[in-house]
Design a protein around this motif. Structure first.
Motif: not given
Length: 186
Positions: A60-68
């Motif tokens: 997981f990356d920052d983009r995934d975390v923002r979406l989550l």
């Protein structure tokens, strides 16, 4: 937000640090983990946890975390709305119960008033037949009160149903005349 990209099999200690995700099976392979709180206006409801990203072996990356986080905030908002709707439904039920109780109390007052009137008439009556007739009217009203109480309890237990019964207008009017004679005697 918490992001862990293990890159291999997690040890038992790592599983313990990650909140004991699998107490029953410590051999569960965690490759990647992302966790964000589910909260709204400072109130936390829990967390949203994703484990083992299958489409990207890097994790997981920052983009995934923002979406989550976006999904978590929407989930929290959905929880808040659902709870508000439940609370509103509860308030509406309580209001309906209050109105129903008001009607029930009103309906209970009528037989009690009639019982009181016949009791006074019995006290003044000298003839046994008259006293017996008044006693019969009191028994009818007590039966009516008992039936009303049973119907109310059945409704409270969720056994509500419409009870239809035949009513002969002549008999009803005769009983009504009998019940109201003392009220209108003056």
């Amino acid at each position: 937000a918490l992001v862990v990209n293990v890159g291999g099999r997690a040890s038992t200690d790592e599983l313990a640090q990650l909140g004991k995700l699998t107490a029953a099976d410590p051999s569960w392979e965690i490759q990647h983990l992302a966790c964000v709180p589910v909260s709204h206006k400072g109130k936390r409801f829990g967390c949203l946890l994703l484990v083992n990203r299958l489409d990207d072996l890097r994790g997981f990356d920052d983009r995934d975390v923002r979406l989550l986080e976006l999904i978590g905030s929407r989930l929290a908002l959905a929880i808040v709305i659902a709870r508000a709707q439940e609370e509103q439904a509860k308030e509406e039920r309580l209001a309906a119960i209050g109105q129903m109780l008001s009607g029930v109390v009103h309906d209970l007052k009528t037989p009690l008033t009639i019982i009181g009137g016949y009791t006074r008439r019995m006290a003044r009556a000298q003839e046994p037949d008259t006293r017996e007739a008044h006693g019969e009217q009191i028994r009818k009203q007590i039966t009516l009160l008992d039936n009303m109480t049973r119907e109310l309890l059945a409704f409270a237990r969720g056994e509500s149903r419409v009870l239809l019964r035949k009513t002969f207008v002549a008999t009803f009017m005769s009983e009504l005349d009998e019940l109201l004679q003392e009220e209108f005697a003056g």
